[in-house]
Design a protein around this motif. Structure first.
Motif, mmCIF file in Angstrom:
data_model
loop_
_atom_site.group_PDB
_atom_site.id
_atom_site.type_symbol
_atom_site.label_atom_id
_atom_site.label_comp_id
_atom_site.label_asym_id
_atom_site.label_seq_id
_atom_site.Cartn_x
_atom_site.Cartn_y
_atom_site.Cartn_z
ATOM 1 N N GLN A 67 0.817 -1.217 0.000
ATOM 2 C CA GLN A 67 0.000 0.000 0.000
ATOM 3 C C GLN A 67 0.855 1.273 0.000
ATOM 4 O O GLN A 67 0.348 2.351 -0.322
ATOM 5 C CB GLN A 67 -0.946 -0.002 1.204
ATOM 6 N N GLU A 68 2.115 1.171 0.369
ATOM 7 C CA GLU A 68 2.970 2.352 0.391
ATOM 8 C C GLU A 68 3.531 2.695 -0.984
ATOM 9 O O GLU A 68 4.179 3.729 -1.131
ATOM 10 C CB GLU A 68 4.108 2.153 1.386
ATOM 11 N N VAL A 69 3.270 1.851 -1.976
ATOM 12 C CA VAL A 69 3.753 2.100 -3.337
ATOM 13 C C VAL A 69 2.577 2.508 -4.204
ATOM 14 O O VAL A 69 1.681 1.707 -4.475
ATOM 15 C CB VAL A 69 4.436 0.853 -3.932
ATOM 16 N N GLN A 70 2.568 3.768 -4.657
ATOM 17 C CA GLN A 70 1.491 4.234 -5.533
ATOM 18 C C GLN A 70 1.710 3.804 -6.971
ATOM 19 O O GLN A 70 0.769 3.546 -7.710
ATOM 20 C CB GLN A 70 1.382 5.761 -5.474
ATOM 21 N N GLY A 71 2.962 3.754 -7.389
ATOM 22 C CA GLY A 71 3.243 3.376 -8.764
ATOM 23 C C GLY A 71 4.727 3.205 -8.999
ATOM 24 O O GLY A 71 5.567 3.699 -8.235
ATOM 25 N N LEU A 72 5.052 2.491 -10.078
ATOM 26 C CA LEU A 72 6.430 2.271 -10.502
ATOM 27 C C LEU A 72 6.508 2.587 -11.981
ATOM 28 O O LEU A 72 5.717 2.067 -12.787
ATOM 29 C CB LEU A 72 6.854 0.825 -10.248
ATOM 30 N N ILE A 73 7.439 3.448 -12.359
ATOM 31 C CA ILE A 73 7.555 3.861 -13.758
ATOM 32 C C ILE A 73 9.019 3.923 -14.164
ATOM 33 O O ILE A 73 9.910 4.041 -13.320
ATOM 34 C CB ILE A 73 6.917 5.245 -14.002
ATOM 35 N N TYR A 74 9.260 3.825 -15.479
ATOM 36 C CA TYR A 74 10.568 4.189 -16.009
ATOM 37 C C TYR A 74 10.598 5.708 -16.145
ATOM 38 O O TYR A 74 9.686 6.302 -16.724
ATOM 39 C CB TYR A 74 10.805 3.555 -17.370
ATOM 40 N N ALA A 93 3.248 6.467 -1.477
ATOM 41 C CA ALA A 93 2.033 7.129 -1.019
ATOM 42 C C ALA A 93 2.395 8.315 -0.130
ATOM 43 O O ALA A 93 3.412 8.290 0.572
ATOM 44 C CB ALA A 93 1.170 6.136 -0.250
ATOM 45 N N PRO A 94 1.585 9.386 -0.162
ATOM 46 C CA PRO A 94 1.884 10.551 0.685
ATOM 47 C C PRO A 94 2.008 10.197 2.161
ATOM 48 O O PRO A 94 2.742 10.861 2.899
ATOM 49 C CB PRO A 94 0.683 11.478 0.432
ATOM 50 N N SER A 95 1.309 9.156 2.593
ATOM 51 C CA SER A 95 1.365 8.762 4.006
ATOM 52 C C SER A 95 2.635 7.989 4.346
ATOM 53 O O SER A 95 2.947 7.808 5.523
ATOM 54 C CB SER A 95 0.148 7.908 4.357
ATOM 55 N N ALA A 96 3.355 7.525 3.335
ATOM 56 C CA ALA A 96 4.577 6.757 3.592
ATOM 57 C C ALA A 96 5.672 7.689 4.090
ATOM 58 O O ALA A 96 5.908 8.760 3.525
ATOM 59 C CB ALA A 96 5.032 6.047 2.323
ATOM 60 N N LEU A 97 6.329 7.277 5.146
ATOM 61 C CA LEU A 97 7.394 8.087 5.735
ATOM 62 C C LEU A 97 8.691 7.274 5.730
ATOM 63 O O LEU A 97 9.081 6.707 6.759
ATOM 64 C CB LEU A 97 7.015 8.505 7.161
ATOM 65 N N PRO A 98 9.360 7.199 4.595
ATOM 66 C CA PRO A 98 10.580 6.385 4.522
ATOM 67 C C PRO A 98 11.711 6.961 5.364
ATOM 68 O O PRO A 98 11.931 8.179 5.386
ATOM 69 C CB PRO A 98 10.937 6.416 3.032
ATOM 70 N N ASP A 99 12.393 6.082 6.054
ATOM 71 C CA ASP A 99 13.534 6.494 6.873
ATOM 72 C C ASP A 99 14.784 6.449 5.994
ATOM 73 O O ASP A 99 15.637 5.578 6.132
ATOM 74 C CB ASP A 99 13.675 5.554 8.073
ATOM 75 N N LEU A 100 14.891 7.405 5.091
ATOM 76 C CA LEU A 100 15.960 7.383 4.102
ATOM 77 C C LEU A 100 17.360 7.483 4.691
ATOM 78 O O LEU A 100 18.275 6.837 4.195
ATOM 79 C CB LEU A 100 15.740 8.499 3.072
ATOM 80 N N PRO A 101 17.604 8.285 5.731
ATOM 81 C CA PRO A 101 18.972 8.337 6.269
ATOM 82 C C PRO A 101 19.489 7.002 6.780
ATOM 83 O O PRO A 101 20.693 6.796 6.871
ATOM 84 C CB PRO A 101 18.846 9.349 7.424
ATOM 85 N N GLY A 194 10.001 -8.796 -4.633
ATOM 86 C CA GLY A 194 9.224 -7.704 -5.213
ATOM 87 C C GLY A 194 7.973 -8.202 -5.908
ATOM 88 O O GLY A 194 6.897 -7.590 -5.803
ATOM 89 N N ALA A 195 8.076 -9.323 -6.622
ATOM 90 C CA ALA A 195 6.895 -9.900 -7.278
ATOM 91 C C ALA A 195 5.856 -10.308 -6.237
ATOM 92 O O ALA A 195 4.654 -10.053 -6.404
ATOM 93 C CB ALA A 195 7.303 -11.107 -8.114
ATOM 94 N N ALA A 196 6.311 -10.927 -5.154
ATOM 95 C CA ALA A 196 5.387 -11.321 -4.085
ATOM 96 C C ALA A 196 4.752 -10.100 -3.426
ATOM 97 O O ALA A 196 3.561 -10.095 -3.106
ATOM 98 C CB ALA A 196 6.123 -12.166 -3.048
ATOM 99 N N LEU A 197 5.555 -9.044 -3.226
ATOM 100 C CA LEU A 197 5.021 -7.817 -2.639
ATOM 101 C C LEU A 197 3.936 -7.218 -3.519
ATOM 102 O O LEU A 197 2.847 -6.857 -3.034
ATOM 103 C CB LEU A 197 6.153 -6.811 -2.447
ATOM 104 N N LEU A 198 4.201 -7.091 -4.821
ATOM 105 C CA LEU A 198 3.244 -6.466 -5.728
ATOM 106 C C LEU A 198 1.976 -7.299 -5.874
ATOM 107 O O LEU A 198 0.917 -6.764 -6.185
ATOM 108 C CB LEU A 198 3.899 -6.229 -7.087
ATOM 109 N N GLN A 199 2.085 -8.609 -5.644
ATOM 110 C CA GLN A 199 0.909 -9.481 -5.676
ATOM 111 C C GLN A 199 0.257 -9.627 -4.302
ATOM 112 O O GLN A 199 -0.685 -10.401 -4.144
ATOM 113 C CB GLN A 199 1.304 -10.868 -6.198
#
Length: 276
Positions: A67-74, A93-101, A194-199
């Motif tokens: 649910q945290e992935v809105q889309g994947l594009i090239y 998603a706007p609600s996703a707060l990734p801990d990038l550091p 990733g395939a399992a996640l997207l499914q």
């Protein structure tokens, strides 16, 4: 190319495994305040790139659910023609707060690098690796013996090139569920996850994973994040992989070939057929 056999040399053509760079970017933040950042460049075999990006983001702890992935594009706004379809952006998603550091990975990682791309082993230990549930699945010892041949039969690219790693996900009965190939063993596993996640199949608590080559610490870590309870490898495990599998509650098998294998941790999941 020139093919040499004994003292004879002939000119011939050959099929090679493709290897190209993939840049993984993320877009995040509320509407109107979106940011874009490059996370990693990895050398990979083109194909299943969105799965690779999604699996990388999940196993590195950048995202925690589909649910945290809105889309994947090239990315369409690349500077050079050769970058087209070699730059993937995941819009979170706007609600996703990734801990990038917390993502302490060098900007460039090779196809075989894996954990060496981390700036420190502590960064890997800090990743959210849940302890696997102290329950099944129970897997017949005979099923483990059958996995390498079933994996090889499904490896179309390996049969053509002989130069690719594979990660294959099986049911406890040995049914092939997912297989992905790549020049990098950790990329192949990220594609499967990733395939399992997207499914929306995660966590993978009722599966068995077979990887070609050796079982490294990073492969154990990625499998644990995805909830995979049994990891089998055609090659040898590292000492750190065995230690991690023991701590995560994972059954780890190595040298799965030629009708033999070793079980290094939590052997109770591998049973005789009558006990399954």
């Amino acid at each position: 190319m020139r093919r040499v056999q004994g003292a004879a040399a002939t000119e011939a053509s050959d099929v090679l495994a493709a290897e190209e760079p993939l840049e993984i970017r993320v877009g995040f933040g509320p509407a109107g305040q979106r940011e874009h950042r490059t996370l990693s460049i990895t050398m990979r075999t083109p194909g299943h790139d969105f799965e690779l990006a999604a699996g990388f983001l999940f196993t590195e702890g950048i995202i925690r659910s589909r649910q945290e992935v809105q889309g994947l594009i090239y990315c369409p706004d690349v500077a050079k023609e050769e970058e087209r379809e070699n730059v993937v952006r995941a819009e979170l998603a706007p609600s996703a707060l990734p801990d990038l550091p917390r993502l302490e990975r060098h900007f460039y990682t090779s196809s075989s690098c894996g954990v060496c791309g981390k700036t420190s082993i502590e960064a890997v230990h800090a990743a959210a690796c849940p302890v696997l549930p102290p329950a099944g699945p129970l897997v017949a010892a005979s099923v483990i013996h059958q996995l390498p041949e079933r994996q090889r039969q499904a490896q179309e690219l390996f049969e053509q090139t002989g130069g690719l790693h594979a990660a294959a996900l099986f049911s406890p009965a040995g049914e092939l569920l997912l297989l992905r190939e790549d020049v990098g063993r950790h990329n192949a596993l990220d594609k499967v996850i990733g395939a399992a996640l997207l499914q929306e199949l995660l966590p993978l608590h009722n599966t068995v994973l077979l990887v070609s080559g050796r079982a490294s610490f990073e492969l154990v870590q990625k499998a644990a994040v995805a909830g995979i309870p049994v990891l089998a490898a055609v090659g040898a495990p590292s000492s750190l992989a065995v230690s991690a599998a023991t701590n995560f509650g994972m059954t780890l098998c190595g040298f799965v070939r030629q009708n033999r294998y070793n079980v290094y941790s939590h052997p109770w999941r591998i049973v005789q057929a009558d006990d399954v």
